[in-house]
Design a protein around this motif. Sequence first.
Motif, short mmCIF file in Angstrom:
data_model
loop_
_atom_site.label_atom_id
_atom_site.label_comp_id
_atom_site.label_asym_id
_atom_site.label_seq_id
_atom_site.Cartn_x
_atom_site.Cartn_y
_atom_site.Cartn_z
N VAL A 21 0.86 -1.19 0.00
CA VAL A 21 0.00 0.00 0.00
C VAL A 21 0.89 1.24 0.00
CG1 VAL A 21 -1.75 1.30 1.26
CG2 VAL A 21 -1.87 -1.20 1.19
N ALA A 22 0.76 2.03 -1.05
CA ALA A 22 1.57 3.24 -1.20
C ALA A 22 0.66 4.43 -1.38
CB ALA A 22 2.52 3.11 -2.39
N PRO A 59 10.29 5.33 -7.30
CA PRO A 59 9.58 6.53 -6.83
C PRO A 59 8.66 6.27 -5.65
CG PRO A 59 9.60 6.47 -9.22
CD PRO A 59 10.13 5.14 -8.75
N ILE A 60 8.06 5.09 -5.61
CA ILE A 60 7.23 4.74 -4.44
C ILE A 60 8.09 4.70 -3.18
CG2 ILE A 60 6.05 2.76 -3.38
CD1 ILE A 60 4.69 2.26 -6.08
N MET A 61 9.30 4.15 -3.29
CA MET A 61 10.19 4.10 -2.14
C MET A 61 10.66 5.50 -1.75
SD MET A 61 10.20 0.91 -1.37
CE MET A 61 11.32 1.15 -0.01
N GLU A 111 18.62 6.27 -12.92
CA GLU A 111 17.66 6.06 -14.00
C GLU A 111 16.22 6.01 -13.50
OE1 GLU A 111 16.54 2.48 -17.21
OE2 GLU A 111 18.40 2.38 -16.03
N PHE A 112 16.03 5.51 -12.28
CA PHE A 112 14.66 5.22 -11.83
C PHE A 112 14.11 6.25 -10.85
CE2 PHE A 112 16.88 1.14 -12.63
CZ PHE A 112 16.21 0.79 -13.79
N THR A 113 14.94 7.17 -10.36
CA THR A 113 14.44 8.14 -9.41
C THR A 113 13.54 9.16 -10.10
OG1 THR A 113 16.50 9.40 -9.68
CG2 THR A 113 16.32 7.97 -7.74
N ASP A 114 12.51 9.60 -9.38
CA ASP A 114 11.57 10.60 -9.87
C ASP A 114 12.08 11.97 -9.43
OD1 ASP A 114 9.48 12.38 -10.28
OD2 ASP A 114 7.94 10.92 -9.77
N ASP A 115 12.49 12.80 -10.38
CA ASP A 115 13.10 14.08 -10.06
C ASP A 115 12.11 15.10 -9.51
OD1 ASP A 115 15.46 13.00 -10.87
OD2 ASP A 115 15.64 14.17 -12.72
N SER A 116 10.83 14.77 -9.50
CA SER A 116 9.83 15.68 -8.95
C SER A 116 9.65 15.49 -7.46
CB SER A 116 8.49 15.51 -9.66
OG SER A 116 7.87 14.27 -9.30
N ILE A 117 10.25 14.45 -6.88
CA ILE A 117 10.07 14.14 -5.46
C ILE A 117 11.14 14.82 -4.64
CG2 ILE A 117 10.00 12.30 -3.73
CD1 ILE A 117 8.86 10.46 -5.88
N SER A 118 10.72 15.66 -3.74
CA SER A 118 11.65 16.32 -2.84
C SER A 118 10.93 16.60 -1.52
CB SER A 118 12.16 17.64 -3.43
OG SER A 118 11.11 18.60 -3.49
N MET A 119 11.70 16.95 -0.51
CA MET A 119 11.10 17.19 0.80
C MET A 119 10.25 18.45 0.81
SD MET A 119 14.12 15.93 3.38
CE MET A 119 12.96 15.65 4.72
N GLY A 120 10.49 19.32 -0.15
CA GLY A 120 9.69 20.54 -0.21
C GLY A 120 8.49 20.46 -1.12
N SER A 121 8.35 19.33 -1.82
CA SER A 121 7.26 19.22 -2.79
C SER A 121 5.97 18.76 -2.15
CB SER A 121 7.65 18.26 -3.91
OG SER A 121 7.89 16.97 -3.40
N ASP A 127 6.74 10.20 3.43
CA ASP A 127 5.43 10.02 4.05
C ASP A 127 5.56 9.42 5.44
OD1 ASP A 127 4.30 11.02 1.74
OD2 ASP A 127 3.67 9.06 0.97
N TYR A 128 6.49 8.49 5.59
CA TYR A 128 6.69 7.88 6.91
C TYR A 128 7.14 8.92 7.94
CZ TYR A 128 9.25 5.60 10.66
OH TYR A 128 9.72 5.25 11.90
N LEU A 129 8.08 9.75 7.56
CA LEU A 129 8.56 10.75 8.52
C LEU A 129 7.47 11.75 8.87
CD1 LEU A 129 12.17 11.47 7.21
CD2 LEU A 129 11.49 10.06 9.14
N ASP A 130 6.53 12.00 7.96
CA ASP A 130 5.42 12.91 8.24
C ASP A 130 4.39 12.28 9.16
OD1 ASP A 130 6.42 15.00 6.76
OD2 ASP A 130 5.29 14.51 4.95
N ASP A 131 4.23 10.95 9.07
CA ASP A 131 3.18 10.28 9.85
C ASP A 131 3.67 8.87 10.23
OD1 ASP A 131 0.84 9.54 11.07
OD2 ASP A 131 -0.30 9.30 9.20
N PRO A 132 4.52 8.76 11.24
CA PRO A 132 5.17 7.48 11.54
C PRO A 132 4.42 6.57 12.50
CG PRO A 132 6.11 9.20 12.90
CD PRO A 132 5.08 9.87 12.03
N GLU A 133 3.33 7.03 13.09
CA GLU A 133 2.75 6.33 14.25
C GLU A 133 2.39 4.88 13.95
OE1 GLU A 133 -0.94 6.76 17.47
OE2 GLU A 133 -0.58 8.32 15.98
#
Length: 395
Positions: free
Chosen positions: A97-98, A286-288, A385-395, A294-300
């Motif tokens: 589940v992602a 990109p899911i990883m 090759e597989f990283t999504d360049d749109s993913i960042s901590m500020g996005s 997402d985990y750091l934002d809501d780890p409970e």
Amino acid sequence: MFLARPRHLALVALSAVPLLVLTACGGGTADQAGGAAPIDVPAAEADGPLDLSGVCPETVVLQQDWQPEAEHGAMYSLVGPDSTVDTEAKSVTGSLVAQGVDTGVDVEVRPGGPNVNFQPVPSLMYLDDSIMLGAVTTDAQITALADNPVVTVASQLTVSPQIVMWDPASHDGATTIEEAAAGGDPLVSAGDVFPRLLASQDIIEDAQIDLSYEGTPQRFVSDPAILQQGFATAEPYIYENEIPQWGKPVGYQLLSDVGYSVYPEALAVRADKVEENADCLAKLVPIMQQAQLDYLDDPEATNELIVDLVDQYQTGWTYSLGVADYSVQTMKDLDLVTDDPASGVFGRIDPDRMAEIVDTFGPILVDAGQIDSADIDPESLYTNEFTDDSISMGS
């Protein structure tokens, strides 16, 4: 050998220093994790970026390098609410589940360390080709390069949480490793890579290297003059709050401050499987990337799962919600999880940093007898090759 991770495996009682023993209670071979009833999760949009069916195996196997802990939260956060625990094999499996949707495949997360007889993750990946991604720190990756080559496809922790710790009272209030080590006291560790790094910088003397660390607190408690390996995400909290025979702060410095520049527990694929799994990795990586943020934002919920798995596995490893919560906060406070400074992308590997890692650790590993040659092409160790360049901590 690369830096091992023996931590609080068990707090074994000693007559001279009677330390608390923490035990875990276990479950059955295939228990519902946490005892919660499954809930409905919406399916990913067919053929969308979160739909892994048809491009990934029916079960995506993720191999960690140590026992369940918050530093591995991204992997465990993907395990859906229908999870089951195999207490014999020491694994948890559920729908993958992602971002709140069912990706159409299952995920199995396996711990490392004593659960696999301390075999390095690259070796496990070559013994079992069902493992899609393994957590491999760069010095371990270089060590395995000749026999079990793997390719890093994304980072998770950006900066190593590994530390050298000491008793401030025994070291005149020292605030750095160099200050704490100035008196010549031994630095106790389980692996010789970072001690050799420190010795090469004249921060410690060769005579101070002591490789007898067993992952328990007895020696530090009974002999507070020593310096000891640890993790900023665990030991400072544990020693102050969970070891009553100590019960006070420790001093420490991150090894990354003094040149331990490796990518810790980065996501790696067998070198001979990258092309074969390219379609899966294009969606999974990109899911990883996003899972860590997402985990750091809501780890409970994930932290509760991690603690429950530790209880069920019954390996002698102890881990509390207090440590897990502290770990997450420390990862944030110390900027252990950051975007790649060179690109601004979370999870992307910096070519210059990888080249520096090879230049630094290749000779150290040769001197340690772990590899035969430091003539290593840094570009062979990773792909973006597989990283999504749109993913960042500020996005």
